[in-house]
Design a protein around this motif. Structure first.
Motif, PDB file in Angstrom:
ATOM      1  N   TYR A   1      -5.591  12.597   1.907  1.00  0.00           N
ATOM      2  CA  TYR A   1      -5.749  11.297   1.268  1.00  0.00           C
ATOM      3  C   TYR A   1      -4.742  11.171   0.123  1.00  0.00           C
ATOM      4  N   ILE A   2      -4.514   9.951  -0.301  1.00  0.00           N
ATOM      5  CA  ILE A   2      -3.643   9.668  -1.439  1.00  0.00           C
ATOM      6  C   ILE A   2      -4.414   8.836  -2.449  1.00  0.00           C
ATOM      7  N   ALA A   3      -4.272   9.172  -3.732  1.00  0.00           N
ATOM      8  CA  ALA A   3      -4.849   8.373  -4.812  1.00  0.00           C
ATOM      9  C   ALA A   3      -3.731   7.987  -5.768  1.00  0.00           C
ATOM     10  N   VAL A   4      -3.534   6.695  -5.952  1.00  0.00           N
ATOM     11  CA  VAL A   4      -2.491   6.197  -6.849  1.00  0.00           C
ATOM     12  C   VAL A   4      -2.962   4.858  -7.415  1.00  0.00           C
ATOM     13  N   PRO A   5      -3.007   4.708  -8.730  1.00  0.00           N
ATOM     14  CA  PRO A   5      -3.549   3.475  -9.307  1.00  0.00           C
ATOM     15  C   PRO A   5      -2.767   2.220  -8.923  1.00  0.00           C
ATOM     16  N   ILE A   6      -1.436   2.343  -8.893  1.00  0.00           N
ATOM     17  CA  ILE A   6      -0.600   1.175  -8.643  1.00  0.00           C
ATOM     18  C   ILE A   6       0.595   1.591  -7.795  1.00  0.00           C
ATOM     19  N   VAL A   7       0.941   0.750  -6.811  1.00  0.00           N
ATOM     20  CA  VAL A   7       1.941   1.160  -5.831  1.00  0.00           C
ATOM     21  C   VAL A   7       2.667  -0.075  -5.290  1.00  0.00           C
ATOM     22  N   PRO A   8       3.961   0.020  -5.011  1.00  0.00           N
ATOM     23  CA  PRO A   8       4.665  -1.099  -4.383  1.00  0.00           C
ATOM     24  C   PRO A   8       4.115  -1.360  -2.977  1.00  0.00           C
ATOM     25  N   SER A   9       4.083  -2.596  -2.570  1.00  0.00           N
ATOM     26  CA  SER A   9       3.536  -2.958  -1.257  1.00  0.00           C
ATOM     27  C   SER A   9       4.285  -2.277  -0.122  1.00  0.00           C
ATOM     28  N   ASP A  10       5.624  -2.207  -0.224  1.00  0.00           N
ATOM     29  CA  ASP A  10       6.392  -1.594   0.857  1.00  0.00           C
ATOM     30  C   ASP A  10       6.179  -0.084   0.914  1.00  0.00           C
ATOM     31  N   VAL A  11       5.997   0.544  -0.250  1.00  0.00           N
ATOM     32  CA  VAL A  11       5.711   1.980  -0.286  1.00  0.00           C
ATOM     33  C   VAL A  11       4.337   2.255   0.326  1.00  0.00           C
ATOM     34  N   LEU A  12       3.364   1.419  -0.016  1.00  0.00           N
ATOM     35  CA  LEU A  12       2.033   1.571   0.569  1.00  0.00           C
ATOM     36  C   LEU A  12       2.108   1.516   2.093  1.00  0.00           C
ATOM     37  N   ALA A  13       2.873   0.577   2.612  1.00  0.00           N
ATOM     38  CA  ALA A  13       3.023   0.440   4.069  1.00  0.00           C
ATOM     39  C   ALA A  13       3.678   1.676   4.685  1.00  0.00           C
ATOM     40  N   SER A  14       4.581   2.324   3.944  1.00  0.00           N
ATOM     41  CA  SER A  14       5.251   3.521   4.467  1.00  0.00           C
ATOM     42  C   SER A  14       4.367   4.758   4.410  1.00  0.00           C
ATOM     43  N   LEU A  15       3.388   4.763   3.502  1.00  0.00           N
ATOM     44  CA  LEU A  15       2.508   5.925   3.342  1.00  0.00           C
ATOM     45  C   LEU A  15       1.308   5.880   4.292  1.00  0.00           C
ATOM     46  N   GLU A  16       0.798   4.703   4.555  1.00  0.00           N
ATOM     47  CA  GLU A  16      -0.447   4.566   5.310  1.00  0.00           C
ATOM     48  C   GLU A  16      -0.430   5.239   6.689  1.00  0.00           C
ATOM     49  N   PRO A  17       0.680   5.219   7.433  1.00  0.00           N
ATOM     50  CA  PRO A  17       0.651   5.869   8.754  1.00  0.00           C
ATOM     51  C   PRO A  17       0.480   7.389   8.698  1.00  0.00           C
ATOM     52  N   PHE A  18       0.787   8.007   7.548  1.00  0.00           N
ATOM     53  CA  PHE A  18       0.769   9.467   7.451  1.00  0.00           C
ATOM     54  C   PHE A  18      -0.470  10.019   6.749  1.00  0.00           C
ATOM     55  N   ALA A  19      -1.195   9.161   6.032  1.00  0.00           N
ATOM     56  CA  ALA A  19      -2.387   9.598   5.301  1.00  0.00           C
ATOM     57  C   ALA A  19      -3.644   9.087   5.996  1.00  0.00           C
ATOM     58  N   ASP A  20      -4.738   9.818   5.845  1.00  0.00           N
ATOM     59  CA  ASP A  20      -6.006   9.370   6.423  1.00  0.00           C
ATOM     60  C   ASP A  20      -6.551   8.154   5.688  1.00  0.00           C
ATOM     61  N   ASP A  21      -6.216   8.042   4.405  1.00  0.00           N
ATOM     62  CA  ASP A  21      -6.550   6.841   3.643  1.00  0.00           C
ATOM     63  C   ASP A  21      -5.746   6.875   2.354  1.00  0.00           C
ATOM     64  N   VAL A  22      -5.477   5.690   1.810  1.00  0.00           N
ATOM     65  CA  VAL A  22      -4.798   5.573   0.519  1.00  0.00           C
ATOM     66  C   VAL A  22      -5.724   4.813  -0.421  1.00  0.00           C
ATOM     67  N   PHE A  23      -6.115   5.476  -1.514  1.00  0.00           N
ATOM     68  CA  PHE A  23      -6.999   4.867  -2.504  1.00  0.00           C
ATOM     69  C   PHE A  23      -6.127   4.323  -3.638  1.00  0.00           C
TER      70      PHE A  23
END
Length: 220
Positions: free
Chosen positions: A162-184
């Motif tokens: 899983y990933i926990a990050v308070p604030i994240v760019p929308s495009d970065v979030l889209a690049s991380l989601e396929p590799f993590a079970d969830d992004v908080f």
């Protein structure tokens, strides 16, 4: 963009707000391994863990900068010498891969190994095989720190990441989601500037603070 400025007081405030999106009871009961991917992420992880006894570690990595721009990160290398490359920048600037691999090896030898000896007495990063891992950072301009950590940890065949990050760019979030079970996360921003803009204060994390957190043997 203005409405997002200084939305967190500090890392402790951000960590407390993340409690609302992270299943903290599962974190405790399933003994998630908390892994910071930056100095600021380590401080955030400390506050996030709070009273729980979950282990905290720091996965060290270093950026590879463009040959003619010391502020432009084109790739990142971590402890296992896994490398993640920003292919768009490399292609746009016509950078040779030999340069990237050479710089990555140099950063690993000169910086990452010294961190491992300083903070872990030379021990390699612990195996995350069949573990549940929570990667933590205070923000993410490019996502390279998370992607490098994901590449290394996924090769260990964990149970979940899983990933926990308070604030994240929308495009970065889209690049991380396929590799993590969830992004908080709390905020996903289209026009992300830099992480410091979204905090009233970001205390510098010095070596004493790192040694204190990593040296507590996971006990508050």
């Amino acid at each position: 963009m203005k409405r997002y400025k200084n939305i967190f007081k500090n890392r402790e405030d951000a960590a407390k707000r993340l409690y609302d999106v992270i299943p903290m009871q599962k974190l405790k009961e399933e003994n998630w391994k908390i892994v910071a991917v930056s100095r600021g992420g380590l401080d955030l992880a400390y506050y996030l863990r709070g009273k729980y006894k979950n282990s905290i570690d720091f996965l060290f990595s270093e950026g590879v900068m463009a040959p003619n721009n010391s502020e432009c990160e084109i790739a990142r290398v971590c402890e296992s010498e896994e490398i993640v490359i920003n292919e768009n920048l490399v292609s746009a600037f016509g950078i040779k891969y030999d340069y990237i691999y050479g710089e990555a090896h140099r950063k690993h030898e000169e910086k990452i190994l010294s961190y491992m000896y300083q903070y872990r007495k030379g021990r390699p990063f612990a195996s995350m095989h069949k573990q549940i891992v929570l990667l933590v950072d205070e923000g993410s301009e490019t996502g390279l720190k998370f992607l490098t950590a994901l590449k290394m940890i996924l090769s260990m065949k964990p149970k979940a990441v899983y990933i926990a990050v308070p604030i994240v760019p929308s495009d970065v979030l889209a690049s991380l989601e396929p590799f993590a079970d969830d992004v908080f996360f709390l905020y996903s921003i289209d026009d992300y500037v830099e992480t410091s803009l979204y905090y009233e204060e970001l205390e510098k994390i010095d070596e004493d603070r790192i040694e204190k957190i990593l040296g507590e043997k996971n006990e508050i």
